[in-house]
Design a protein around this motif. Structure first.
Motif, mmCIF file in Angstrom:
data_model
loop_
_atom_site.group_PDB
_atom_site.id
_atom_site.type_symbol
_atom_site.label_atom_id
_atom_site.label_comp_id
_atom_site.label_asym_id
_atom_site.label_seq_id
_atom_site.Cartn_x
_atom_site.Cartn_y
_atom_site.Cartn_z
ATOM 1 N N GLU A 1 -32.476 -53.231 11.253
ATOM 2 C CA GLU A 1 -33.235 -54.179 12.083
ATOM 3 C C GLU A 1 -34.721 -54.264 11.742
ATOM 4 O OE1 GLU A 1 -33.155 -54.727 16.622
ATOM 5 O OE2 GLU A 1 -31.665 -53.170 16.147
ATOM 6 N N GLY A 2 -35.299 -53.139 11.356
ATOM 7 C CA GLY A 2 -36.751 -53.142 11.169
ATOM 8 C C GLY A 2 -37.219 -53.012 9.725
ATOM 9 N N ILE A 3 -36.307 -52.675 8.815
ATOM 10 C CA ILE A 3 -36.739 -52.277 7.469
ATOM 11 C C ILE A 3 -37.405 -53.407 6.683
ATOM 12 C CG2 ILE A 3 -34.500 -52.687 6.286
ATOM 13 C CD1 ILE A 3 -36.716 -49.610 5.732
ATOM 14 N N PHE B 1 -40.888 -53.647 7.978
ATOM 15 C CA PHE B 1 -41.610 -52.466 7.507
ATOM 16 C C PHE B 1 -42.068 -52.667 6.067
ATOM 17 C CE2 PHE B 1 -41.305 -48.586 4.908
ATOM 18 C CZ PHE B 1 -42.320 -47.834 5.478
ATOM 19 N N HIS B 2 -41.129 -53.113 5.222
ATOM 20 C CA HIS B 2 -41.432 -53.232 3.803
ATOM 21 C C HIS B 2 -42.475 -54.310 3.508
ATOM 22 C CE1 HIS B 2 -40.799 -52.852 -0.493
ATOM 23 N NE2 HIS B 2 -40.865 -54.176 -0.538
ATOM 24 N N PHE B 3 -42.183 -55.524 3.976
ATOM 25 C CA PHE B 3 -43.022 -56.651 3.577
ATOM 26 C C PHE B 3 -44.321 -56.756 4.379
ATOM 27 C CE2 PHE B 3 -38.803 -57.898 2.019
ATOM 28 C CZ PHE B 3 -39.123 -58.113 0.684
ATOM 29 N N ASN B 4 -44.297 -56.413 5.649
ATOM 30 C CA ASN B 4 -45.506 -56.582 6.464
ATOM 31 C C ASN B 4 -46.420 -55.361 6.467
ATOM 32 O OD1 ASN B 4 -44.192 -58.908 7.084
ATOM 33 N ND2 ASN B 4 -43.940 -58.482 9.275
ATOM 34 N N HIS B 5 -45.846 -54.176 6.294
ATOM 35 C CA HIS B 5 -46.672 -52.968 6.399
ATOM 36 C C HIS B 5 -46.819 -52.219 5.073
ATOM 37 C CE1 HIS B 5 -46.990 -53.239 10.771
ATOM 38 N NE2 HIS B 5 -45.728 -53.653 10.745
ATOM 39 N N LEU B 6 -45.663 -51.866 4.469
ATOM 40 C CA LEU B 6 -45.727 -51.021 3.272
ATOM 41 C C LEU B 6 -46.421 -51.719 2.088
ATOM 42 C CD1 LEU B 6 -44.923 -48.319 1.952
ATOM 43 C CD2 LEU B 6 -42.825 -49.437 1.186
ATOM 44 N N ILE C 1 -29.663 -54.471 2.598
ATOM 45 C CA ILE C 1 -31.039 -54.972 2.732
ATOM 46 C C ILE C 1 -31.955 -54.275 1.720
ATOM 47 C CG2 ILE C 1 -33.037 -55.167 4.277
ATOM 48 C CD1 ILE C 1 -30.995 -55.301 6.616
ATOM 49 N N LEU C 2 -31.791 -52.971 1.582
ATOM 50 C CA LEU C 2 -32.614 -52.243 0.601
ATOM 51 C C LEU C 2 -32.351 -52.758 -0.808
ATOM 52 C CD1 LEU C 2 -32.513 -48.512 1.815
ATOM 53 C CD2 LEU C 2 -34.410 -50.146 1.996
ATOM 54 N N ASP C 3 -31.090 -53.017 -1.125
ATOM 55 C CA ASP C 3 -30.770 -53.542 -2.452
ATOM 56 C C ASP C 3 -31.452 -54.892 -2.688
ATOM 57 O OD1 ASP C 3 -29.315 -51.376 -3.306
ATOM 58 O OD2 ASP C 3 -27.368 -52.193 -2.699
ATOM 59 N N ALA D 1 -44.885 -47.264 18.211
ATOM 60 C CA ALA D 1 -43.461 -47.253 18.554
ATOM 61 C C ALA D 1 -42.660 -47.693 17.329
ATOM 62 C CB ALA D 1 -43.200 -48.206 19.709
ATOM 63 N N ARG D 2 -41.378 -47.331 17.297
ATOM 64 C CA ARG D 2 -40.497 -47.804 16.223
ATOM 65 C C ARG D 2 -40.557 -49.318 16.139
ATOM 66 N NH1 ARG D 2 -35.905 -46.602 14.313
ATOM 67 N NH2 ARG D 2 -35.758 -44.442 13.662
ATOM 68 N N LEU D 3 -40.413 -49.864 14.939
ATOM 69 C CA LEU D 3 -40.359 -51.316 14.782
ATOM 70 C C LEU D 3 -39.107 -51.866 15.451
ATOM 71 C CD1 LEU D 3 -41.494 -51.572 11.072
ATOM 72 C CD2 LEU D 3 -42.650 -52.600 13.028
ATOM 73 N N ALA D 4 -38.020 -51.071 15.407
ATOM 74 C CA ALA D 4 -36.761 -51.489 16.037
ATOM 75 C C ALA D 4 -35.883 -50.274 16.243
ATOM 76 C CB ALA D 4 -36.036 -52.491 15.149
#
Ligand code: UDP
Ligand code: MG
Length: 209
Positions: free
Chosen positions: A14-16, A19-24, A51-53, A198-201
Motif C-alpha cells: 500500500e505504501g511502498i 515511499f519510493h517515489f515521493n520520499h526515497l 510492485i518492487l519489480d 506514522a507509517r505511510l500505510a
C-alpha cells in the motif's frame, strides 16, 4: 563515493510506491551522485514483490532481493547488507517511519569520519504504554547483561561504513538483532535525532522494541 541503501520490506504494497517515489528518490539524489537501492522482499504475501519489480524496472540502480519466505526483519536486513557494494550503506524501514529526508545529515557525519551513524528517535513522541514499557525493559536488560550498551530509542535507521560491513559479514548468528551486532563491533560512532512519522500505510507487523 557510492551510496548503498538497504530496505527490508514485508507486506508494504500500500505504501511502498509513495515511499519510493515521493520520499526515497528525492532524498537519495540530494545525498549522493552515485547510489544503489537494494529492496529486500521478506516473503511478502501481498503485492509488494510485483510492485518492487516494477519500481526496479525504472532504473538499473535499483535491485530487488527476494527471500524465499518471511524470515523477519533482522535476516532481511542482513541479506541486504550482504548485497551492498557501496562505500557507505544506509539501512532504513520501507514504511516511511525512517524519513529519508535526513540522508544528507548521515552522509555529512560519515564524511567527517563517523563509521557508524545511528538514528535515534526523539523522546517527545508518544508510544503505546506496553510498547514503551517493553522498550525500557529491553534496554535495561540489554545494557545490564551485554558487553555493549545501546542508547535508548536508537533505531535500525543507520549508516555503516564499508569497513563495518566487512566485519558484520563475519557474524554467523541466526538469531540476531542487527543493531545490537553493529553496536558490539565498535567503530567511530555518531548519532542523529529524528521524529518518526506514522507509517505511510498499514500497521506494524513486527517489533522487538
Ligand atoms: N519487515 C520485514 N520483515 C518482517 C517484518 C517487517 O522486512 O517480517 C520490515 C517492514 O516492511 C518495515 C520494517 O521491517 O520496513 C519495520 O517493520 P514494522 O514497521 O512492522 O515494525 P516497527 O519497528 O515500525 O514496529
Ligand atoms: Mg514501522
Amino acid at each position: 563515493m557510492l551510496l548503498s541503501v538497504v530496505i527490508p520490506t514485508y507486506n508494504e504494497a500500500e505504501g511502498i510506491g509513495r515511499f519510493h517515489f515521493n520520499h526515497l528518490l528525492p532524498a537519495i539524489k540530494s545525498a549522493a551522485k552515485k547510489y544503489e537501492i537494494i529492496y529486500v522482499n521478506d516473503g511478502s504475501s501481498d503485492l509488494t514483490l510485483s510492485i518492487l519489480d516494477s519500481i526496479a524496472e525504472t532504473s538499473p540502480q535499483i535491485k530487488v532481493v527476494n527471500l524465499s519466505r518471511n524470515f523477519g526483519k533482522e535476516i532481511a536486513t542482513t541479506a541486504g547488507i550482504y548485497e551492498a557494494t557501496g562505500d557507505a550503506i544506509i539501512i532504513l524501514d520501507s514504511d516511511g517511519q525512517h524519513p529519508p529526508e535526513i540522508f544528507p545529515e548521515f552522509i555529512k557525519l560519515w564524511k567527517t569520519g563517523a563509521q557508524v551513524v545511528v538514528g535515534v528517535r526523539n523522546s517527545n513522541q508518544s508510544e503505546g504504554v506496553v510498547k514503551n514499557y517493553g522498550s525500557k525493559l529491553f534496554y535495561k536488560l540489554f545494557n545490564t547483561f551485554s558487553e555493549s550498551t545501546i542508547v535508548p530509542r536508537s533505531t535500525d535507521y543507520r549508516l555503516i561504513d564499508r569497513a563495518v560491513q566487512e566485519e558484520f559479514k563475519k557474524f554467523d548468528e541466526r538469531q540476531r538483532i542487527t543493531r545490537g551486532l553493529i553496536d558490539w563491533l565498535g567503530f567511530d560512532r555518531e548519532y542523529i535525532y529524528f521524529d518518526s512519522p506514522a507509517r505511510l500505510a498499514g500497521e506494524a507487523s513486527y517489533s522487538t522494541t
